[in-house]
Design a protein around this motif. Structure first.
Motif, PDB file in Angstrom:
ATOM      1  N   TRP A 250      35.774  51.946  26.927  1.00 11.28           N
ATOM      2  CA  TRP A 250      36.789  53.060  27.185  1.00 11.28           C
ATOM      3  C   TRP A 250      37.887  52.405  28.252  1.00 11.28           C
ATOM      4  O   TRP A 250      39.280  52.605  27.704  1.00 11.28           O
ATOM      5  N   GLU A 251      37.700  51.766  29.374  1.00  7.81           N
ATOM      6  CA  GLU A 251      38.371  51.340  30.255  1.00  7.81           C
ATOM      7  C   GLU A 251      39.554  50.202  29.630  1.00  7.81           C
ATOM      8  O   GLU A 251      40.525  50.294  29.835  1.00  7.81           O
ATOM      9  N   LYS A 252      38.762  49.337  28.608  1.00  2.85           N
ATOM     10  CA  LYS A 252      39.615  48.389  27.833  1.00  2.85           C
ATOM     11  C   LYS A 252      40.495  48.873  27.075  1.00  2.85           C
ATOM     12  O   LYS A 252      41.729  48.482  27.117  1.00  2.85           O
ATOM     13  N   ILE A 253      40.175  50.082  26.172  1.00  2.06           N
ATOM     14  CA  ILE A 253      41.022  50.968  25.470  1.00  2.06           C
ATOM     15  C   ILE A 253      42.288  51.307  26.343  1.00  2.06           C
ATOM     16  O   ILE A 253      43.278  51.429  25.666  1.00  2.06           O
ATOM     17  N   LYS A 254      41.854  51.955  27.291  1.00  2.00           N
ATOM     18  CA  LYS A 254      42.978  52.630  28.237  1.00  2.00           C
ATOM     19  C   LYS A 254      43.929  51.549  28.620  1.00  2.00           C
ATOM     20  O   LYS A 254      45.133  52.046  28.654  1.00  2.00           O
ATOM     21  N   ASP A 255      43.502  50.547  29.184  1.00  2.00           N
ATOM     22  CA  ASP A 255      44.264  49.579  29.701  1.00  2.00           C
ATOM     23  C   ASP A 255      45.116  48.876  28.736  1.00  2.00           C
ATOM     24  O   ASP A 255      46.361  48.406  28.897  1.00  2.00           O
ATOM     25  N   SER A 256      44.756  48.974  27.429  1.00  2.00           N
ATOM     26  CA  SER A 256      45.764  48.380  26.426  1.00  2.00           C
ATOM     27  C   SER A 256      46.400  49.363  25.958  1.00  2.00           C
ATOM     28  O   SER A 256      47.645  49.214  25.046  1.00  2.00           O
ATOM     29  N   GLY A 257      46.510  50.868  26.257  1.00  2.00           N
ATOM     30  CA  GLY A 257      47.534  51.987  26.103  1.00  2.00           C
ATOM     31  C   GLY A 257      46.761  52.939  24.945  1.00  2.00           C
ATOM     32  O   GLY A 257      46.913  52.418  23.850  1.00  2.00           O
ATOM     33  N   ILE A 258      46.479  54.007  25.640  1.00  2.00           N
ATOM     34  CA  ILE A 258      46.036  54.911  24.464  1.00  2.00           C
ATOM     35  C   ILE A 258      47.131  55.404  23.529  1.00  2.00           C
ATOM     36  O   ILE A 258      46.885  55.782  22.363  1.00  2.00           O
ATOM     37  N   ASP A 259      48.339  55.419  23.955  1.00  2.00           N
ATOM     38  CA  ASP A 259      49.590  55.402  23.122  1.00  2.00           C
ATOM     39  C   ASP A 259      49.500  54.632  21.913  1.00  2.00           C
ATOM     40  O   ASP A 259      50.500  54.991  21.011  1.00  2.00           O
ATOM     41  N   ASN A 260      49.010  53.372  21.992  1.00  2.00           N
ATOM     42  CA  ASN A 260      49.008  52.521  20.952  1.00  2.00           C
ATOM     43  C   ASN A 260      48.008  52.772  19.964  1.00  2.00           C
ATOM     44  O   ASN A 260      47.824  51.776  18.912  1.00  2.00           O
ATOM     45  N   LEU A 261      47.128  53.663  20.168  1.00  2.67           N
ATOM     46  CA  LEU A 261      46.208  53.909  19.092  1.00  2.67           C
ATOM     47  C   LEU A 261      46.757  54.516  17.908  1.00  2.67           C
ATOM     48  O   LEU A 261      47.839  55.322  17.957  1.00  2.67           O
ATOM     49  N   THR A 262      46.541  54.307  16.580  1.00  2.00           N
ATOM     50  CA  THR A 262      46.834  54.786  15.436  1.00  2.00           C
ATOM     51  C   THR A 262      45.787  55.532  14.580  1.00  2.00           C
ATOM     52  O   THR A 262      44.434  55.090  14.857  1.00  2.00           O
ATOM     53  N   PHE A 263      45.958  56.292  13.800  1.00  2.62           N
ATOM     54  CA  PHE A 263      44.943  56.786  12.581  1.00  2.62           C
ATOM     55  C   PHE A 263      45.712  56.783  11.321  1.00  2.62           C
ATOM     56  O   PHE A 263      46.696  57.170  11.067  1.00  2.62           O
ATOM     57  N   ALA A 264      44.693  56.210  10.456  1.00  3.20           N
ATOM     58  CA  ALA A 264      44.999  56.131   9.004  1.00  3.20           C
ATOM     59  C   ALA A 264      44.280  56.725   8.054  1.00  3.20           C
ATOM     60  O   ALA A 264      42.934  56.687   8.373  1.00  3.20           O
ATOM     61  N   TRP A 265      44.569  57.391   6.915  1.00  9.27           N
ATOM     62  CA  TRP A 265      43.601  57.938   5.961  1.00  9.27           C
ATOM     63  C   TRP A 265      43.952  57.561   4.705  1.00  9.27           C
ATOM     64  O   TRP A 265      44.944  57.357   4.180  1.00  9.27           O
ATOM     65  N   ALA A 266      42.832  57.554   3.905  1.00  8.24           N
ATOM     66  CA  ALA A 266      42.906  57.202   2.316  1.00  8.24           C
ATOM     67  C   ALA A 266      42.162  58.131   1.616  1.00  8.24           C
ATOM     68  O   ALA A 266      40.939  58.367   2.076  1.00  8.24           O
ATOM     69  N   GLY A 267      42.500  58.512   0.333  1.00 10.74           N
ATOM     70  CA  GLY A 267      41.568  59.184  -0.552  1.00 10.74           C
ATOM     71  C   GLY A 267      41.710  60.854  -0.417  1.00 10.74           C
ATOM     72  O   GLY A 267      42.764  61.415   0.311  1.00 10.74           O
ATOM     73  N   SER A 268      40.478  61.606  -0.646  1.00  8.70           N
ATOM     74  CA  SER A 268      40.503  62.857  -0.888  1.00  8.70           C
ATOM     75  C   SER A 268      40.818  63.579   0.756  1.00  8.70           C
ATOM     76  O   SER A 268      40.227  63.043   1.834  1.00  8.70           O
ATOM     77  N   LEU A 269      41.366  64.899   0.804  1.00 10.88           N
ATOM     78  CA  LEU A 269      41.511  65.678   2.001  1.00 10.88           C
ATOM     79  C   LEU A 269      40.160  66.559   2.263  1.00 10.88           C
ATOM     80  O   LEU A 269      40.148  67.280   3.410  1.00 10.88           O
ATOM     81  N   GLN A 270      39.225  66.406   1.279  1.00  8.97           N
ATOM     82  CA  GLN A 270      38.030  67.534   1.254  1.00  8.97           C
ATOM     83  C   GLN A 270      37.102  66.655   1.099  1.00  8.97           C
ATOM     84  O   GLN A 270      36.994  65.621   0.339  1.00  8.97           O
ATOM     85  N   PRO A 271      35.509  66.958   1.440  1.00 13.53           N
ATOM     86  CA  PRO A 271      34.614  66.237   1.213  1.00 13.53           C
ATOM     87  C   PRO A 271      34.227  66.396  -0.159  1.00 13.53           C
ATOM     88  O   PRO A 271      34.607  67.384  -0.854  1.00 13.53           O
ATOM     89  N   GLY A 272      33.255  65.454  -0.529  1.00 13.97           N
ATOM     90  CA  GLY A 272      32.749  65.570  -1.969  1.00 13.97           C
ATOM     91  C   GLY A 272      33.448  64.503  -2.889  1.00 13.97           C
ATOM     92  O   GLY A 272      33.135  64.552  -3.864  1.00 13.97           O
ATOM     93  N   THR A 273      34.637  64.026  -2.494  1.00  8.17           N
ATOM     94  CA  THR A 273      35.405  62.984  -3.337  1.00  8.17           C
ATOM     95  C   THR A 273      35.686  61.887  -2.082  1.00  8.17           C
ATOM     96  O   THR A 273      35.963  61.994  -0.946  1.00  8.17           O
TER      97      THR A 273
END
Length: 323
Positions: A250-273
């Motif tokens: 956790w400290e390592k992630i914070k030291d590198s900057g929480i603001d530098n985190l990204t989130f990416a998605w692919a595929g269905s927006l609902q379970p089951g696919t």
């Protein structure tokens, strides 16, 4: 759990083994086998629970439990138990490994120790089998690495047997869907990079991994509520680690900057696919993929982009002590 205590538990485990089994479990720290990560049912090196008596098995499990957080140990036990469920679902008594044992076997999980836990030198160990690959490194008096860390579940949600609707990686799935479905149209265009999910995690069993592209939406582009969900999701993954290592990661992630985190998605927006997501930062890659078996077969992995297998820590150790 200090590295010293972990060393003692590993040494206790080794001292209970016969010379024949000890020969199977021990490798040099620099052995290429240490980087031979995999999470499919294949032949592996290292003894399994089949090779242990009750005392040896108890010591092996003590070492495993001491190397993980409570959530990590829970997931490990429940994923191992899924082998029994798969044997019922697949109903194939002829599906055997090369050694003649059933392909779906809760005892077929392997232990390997790299280096000498009783010495002051760095050492590591691995617990691995179908849908589990856990890799640990100890150096300089602390647990310096617990990645790569892989958990998979098949079935993702148990829909048969007396364990109906049990889901081992439930929080990983629910929080991911909560986050993606909270996004407005503009955010969604940045985050969802394709409507078809990849067939597996991109990092696979590669020894070295790098950031993946496209990166998705930045932490700074999320609302306050969305930021909270992303951090909850990140915590789900980090909470599988032994508490001291979890804190340092956790400290390592914070030291590198929480603001530098990204989130990416692919595929269905609902379970089951089929669906997939990843969380990335300068030091971190997390991937979750659920596409196989009608999107009821999940893979989740955590990689440290700078210190998988403790390589960064080990380089510093060798620089100081073996110049």
């Amino acid at each position: 759990m200090t590295a010293q205590n972990l060393s003692e538990k590993a040494t206790t485990f080794l001292n209970l083994l016969s010379d024949e089994i000890k020969e199977k479990v021990l490798f040099e720290l620099e052995d290429e086998e240490r980087f031979n990560m995999n999470y499919v049912p294949i032949p592996r090196k290292g003894p399994t629970f089949h090779d242990f008596d009750e005392k040896q098995k108890a010591a092996a499990l003590d070492l495993l439990q001491s190397s993980l957080g409570k959530e990590g140990y829970r997931k490990t036990q429940e994923i191992i138990a899924l082998e029994k469920v798969l044997r019922i679902i697949e109903n194939d008594d002829n599906d055997k490994m090369p050694d003649g044992r059933p392909r779906r076997d809760p005892l077929n999980y392997h232990f390997c120790i790299f280096g000498d836990p009783a010495s002051k030198a760095p050492w590591g160990w691995r617990f691995e089998g179908h849908h589990i690959s856990l890799n640990f490194t100890s150096a300089e008096g602390k647990i310096s690495a617990s990645t790569p860390s892989f958990f998979g579940t098949n079935p993702g949600i148990i829909k048969t047997t007396n364990q109906e609707e049990k889901e081992v990686l439930k929080k990983e799935a629910e929080l991911g869907f909560q986050l993606i479905n909270s996004m407005n149209e503009t955010q969604l265009k940045v985050t969802r990079f394709t409507e078809e999910a990849p067939l597996d995690v991109s990092s696979a069993n590669h020894r070295k991994v790098e950031k993946l592209y496209p990166e998705g939406i930045s932490y700074t582009a999320l609302s306050e509520d969305q930021k909270e969900v992303l951090l909850q999701l990140l915590n789900v993954y980090l909470s599988t680690f032994e508490p001291h290592f979890e804190s340092s990661f956790w400290e390592k992630i914070k030291d590198s900057g929480i603001d530098n985190l990204t989130f990416a998605w692919a595929g269905s927006l609902q379970p089951g696919t089929g669906h997939y997501y990843r969380i990335q930062g300068p030091t971190l890659l997390i991937e979750y993929d659920n596409t196989q078996n009608n999107a009821n077969h999940a893979h989740a992995v955590v990689r440290d982009l700078t210190n998988d297998y403790g390589e960064d820590i080990l380089r510093e150790h060798y620089k100081r002590h073996h110049n």
